[in-house]
Design a protein around this motif. Structure first.
Motif, PDB file in Angstrom:
ATOM      1  N   PHE A 115       0.810  -1.220   0.000  1.00 49.17           N
ATOM      2  CA  PHE A 115       0.000   0.000   0.000  1.00 49.17           C
ATOM      3  C   PHE A 115       0.844   1.272   0.000  1.00 49.17           C
ATOM      4  O   PHE A 115       0.489   2.263  -0.635  1.00 49.17           O
ATOM      5  CB  PHE A 115      -0.933  -0.012   1.210  1.00 49.17           C
ATOM      6  CG  PHE A 115      -1.852   1.175   1.279  1.00 49.17           C
ATOM      7  CD1 PHE A 115      -2.922   1.308   0.402  1.00 49.17           C
ATOM      8  CD2 PHE A 115      -1.650   2.170   2.225  1.00 49.17           C
ATOM      9  CE1 PHE A 115      -3.771   2.397   0.462  1.00 49.17           C
ATOM     10  CE2 PHE A 115      -2.489   3.272   2.295  1.00 49.17           C
ATOM     11  CZ  PHE A 115      -3.558   3.389   1.408  1.00 49.17           C
ATOM     12  N   THR A 116       1.959   1.260   0.706  1.00 43.59           N
ATOM     13  CA  THR A 116       2.784   2.473   0.823  1.00 43.59           C
ATOM     14  C   THR A 116       3.875   2.564  -0.244  1.00 43.59           C
ATOM     15  O   THR A 116       4.636   3.527  -0.266  1.00 43.59           O
ATOM     16  CB  THR A 116       3.438   2.519   2.209  1.00 43.59           C
ATOM     17  OG1 THR A 116       4.187   1.307   2.423  1.00 43.59           O
ATOM     18  CG2 THR A 116       2.382   2.635   3.304  1.00 43.59           C
ATOM     19  N   GLY A 198     -12.843  -2.674   9.139  1.00 49.77           N
ATOM     20  CA  GLY A 198     -12.784  -2.959  10.572  1.00 49.77           C
ATOM     21  C   GLY A 198     -12.252  -1.767  11.348  1.00 49.77           C
ATOM     22  O   GLY A 198     -11.204  -1.217  11.002  1.00 49.77           O
ATOM     23  N   GLU A 199     -12.963  -1.386  12.389  1.00 52.37           N
ATOM     24  CA  GLU A 199     -12.556  -0.243  13.208  1.00 52.37           C
ATOM     25  C   GLU A 199     -11.215  -0.481  13.887  1.00 52.37           C
ATOM     26  O   GLU A 199     -10.448   0.449  14.126  1.00 52.37           O
ATOM     27  CB  GLU A 199     -13.632   0.047  14.261  1.00 52.37           C
ATOM     28  CG  GLU A 199     -13.341   1.232  15.159  1.00 52.37           C
ATOM     29  CD  GLU A 199     -13.387   2.566  14.424  1.00 52.37           C
ATOM     30  OE1 GLU A 199     -12.763   3.523  14.913  1.00 52.37           O
ATOM     31  OE2 GLU A 199     -14.044   2.651  13.369  1.00 52.37           O
ATOM     32  N   LEU A 204      -4.276  -2.042   7.883  1.00 51.71           N
ATOM     33  CA  LEU A 204      -4.642  -0.904   7.041  1.00 51.71           C
ATOM     34  C   LEU A 204      -5.739  -0.158   7.800  1.00 51.71           C
ATOM     35  O   LEU A 204      -6.889  -0.578   7.800  1.00 51.71           O
ATOM     36  CB  LEU A 204      -5.151  -1.364   5.677  1.00 51.71           C
ATOM     37  CG  LEU A 204      -5.537  -0.251   4.706  1.00 51.71           C
ATOM     38  CD1 LEU A 204      -4.287   0.494   4.242  1.00 51.71           C
ATOM     39  CD2 LEU A 204      -6.286  -0.817   3.504  1.00 51.71           C
ATOM     40  N   PRO A 205      -5.397   0.931   8.470  1.00 52.72           N
ATOM     41  CA  PRO A 205      -6.368   1.613   9.329  1.00 52.72           C
ATOM     42  C   PRO A 205      -7.651   1.990   8.609  1.00 52.72           C
ATOM     43  O   PRO A 205      -7.648   2.268   7.401  1.00 52.72           O
ATOM     44  CB  PRO A 205      -5.603   2.865   9.792  1.00 52.72           C
ATOM     45  CG  PRO A 205      -4.161   2.500   9.668  1.00 52.72           C
ATOM     46  CD  PRO A 205      -4.078   1.590   8.469  1.00 52.72           C
ATOM     47  N   ALA A 206      -8.736   1.987   9.358  1.00 50.86           N
ATOM     48  CA  ALA A 206     -10.029   2.361   8.792  1.00 50.86           C
ATOM     49  C   ALA A 206     -10.005   3.783   8.246  1.00 50.86           C
ATOM     50  O   ALA A 206     -10.780   4.111   7.338  1.00 50.86           O
ATOM     51  CB  ALA A 206     -11.122   2.219   9.854  1.00 50.86           C
ATOM     52  N   ALA A 230     -14.234  -5.007  14.255  1.00 49.31           N
ATOM     53  CA  ALA A 230     -13.390  -6.091  13.756  1.00 49.31           C
ATOM     54  C   ALA A 230     -12.013  -5.538  13.452  1.00 49.31           C
ATOM     55  O   ALA A 230     -11.808  -4.317  13.403  1.00 49.31           O
ATOM     56  CB  ALA A 230     -14.000  -6.703  12.490  1.00 49.31           C
ATOM     57  N   GLY A 231     -11.068  -6.452  13.267  1.00 50.70           N
ATOM     58  CA  GLY A 231      -9.738  -6.063  12.833  1.00 50.70           C
ATOM     59  C   GLY A 231      -9.600  -6.283  11.343  1.00 50.70           C
ATOM     60  O   GLY A 231     -10.577  -6.226  10.609  1.00 50.70           O
TER      61      GLY A 231
END
Length: 277
Positions: A115-116, A198-199, A204-206, A230-231
């Motif tokens: 992603f990064t 998932g919060e 990968l943060p929400a 969820a994660g």
């Protein structure tokens, strides 16, 4: 002797009843699971696929097509346990073409960039173009009423970008996102986005998914975005996927708000994508 004969007959009757009950239970279990289509096997060059029919209908009938895209290190079987539906659909699970590591349990990915990474968006775009060809190939072999894409994690990245093509009726990105710099083009079709994250996602943060959602919202796309308790792993997130897909395939007429996409509590109120907002 007469008593022995009666006892043997009674025992045979009980055993027969037990066998009959087991056979009935087995038929019920089989009927409840997705079944392979009896049609000729799909031929999708470059992508091994697994095709399943849900809802207990004739596989030859026209029905919604759902392309299912897995996460990094997964395979075409990764999301099968989380997409057992009772509503009619043709689910085609698409394996990524890139081996992920070595060994029998290494799995597959759709592309290499994380992603990064600098080349992340270029690789997502290249894969999105290939998935469009996959959809067209399947549509040439099956009777399709509408086409959906469900993507998890890395598959969710691809699903987000496919929403911008206008080629799909519904796109469901789960725990995916695009680069913060990405600006979606104005919508050219009637694609609806049903996104979920998932919060408690530590991979990968929400907030990354929410940022992508806001970009599509600003561009005029319609749909909704939900954060669930969820994660990132399917161990906690998986139970939310089938309700989301079921509600999308078979929406209730009296459904007042998208918050009912999953019976589990929503951590944050569902945000609506409104055209022109």
């Amino acid at each position: 002797m007469k008593r022995t004969t009666i006892a043997l007959a009674a025992g045979a009757t009980v055993a027969g009843a037990a066998l009959g009950l087991r056979a009935l239970m087995r038929r019920q279990v089989i009927a409840a699971l997705p079944i392979p289509t009896p049609n000729l096997a799909l031929s999708v060059p470059g992508f091994p696929v697994l095709e399943r029919i849900t809802g207990g209908i004739d596989p030859a009938q026209p029905m919604p097509l759902v392309l299912v895209l897995h996460g990094i290190g997964g395979s075409e079987e990764q999301l099968v346990p989380h997409t057992n539906l009772k509503v009619p659909a043709r689910l085609v699970y698409v394996r990524g073409p890139v081996p992920n590591g070595a060994g029998p349990n290494a799995g597959y990915s759709y592309f290499k960039a994380r992603f990064t990474a600098a080349g992340f968006m270029a690789e997502v775009e290249a894969m999105a173009a290939q998935i469009i060809r996959v959809a067209d190939t399947i549509a040439s072999q099956r009777a399709v009423t509408r086409t959906l894409v469900l993507g998890y994690s890395q598959g969710g990245h691809v699903a987000w970008l496919l929403a911008a093509t206008g080629r799909f009726d519904v796109v469901l990105p789960v725990s995916g996102a695009l680069a913060p710099s990405y600006q979606p083009p104005p919508p050219t079709g009637t694609t609806t986005i049903r996104a979920m994250h998932g919060e408690d996602d530590r991979t990968l943060p929400a907030t990354a998914g929410a940022m992508t959602f806001r970009a599509f919202s600003a561009a005029g796309y319609k749909g909704d975005f939900a954060r669930v308790r969820a994660g990132h792993a399917l161990a906690t997130l998986g139970k939310h996927i089938a309700p989301l897909l079921t509600a999308t395939l078979n929406p209730q007429p009296d459904r007042a708000s998208p918050s009912s996409i999953t019976p589990a509590p929503i951590v944050q109120s569902v945000t609506h994508l409104r055209r022109g907002s």
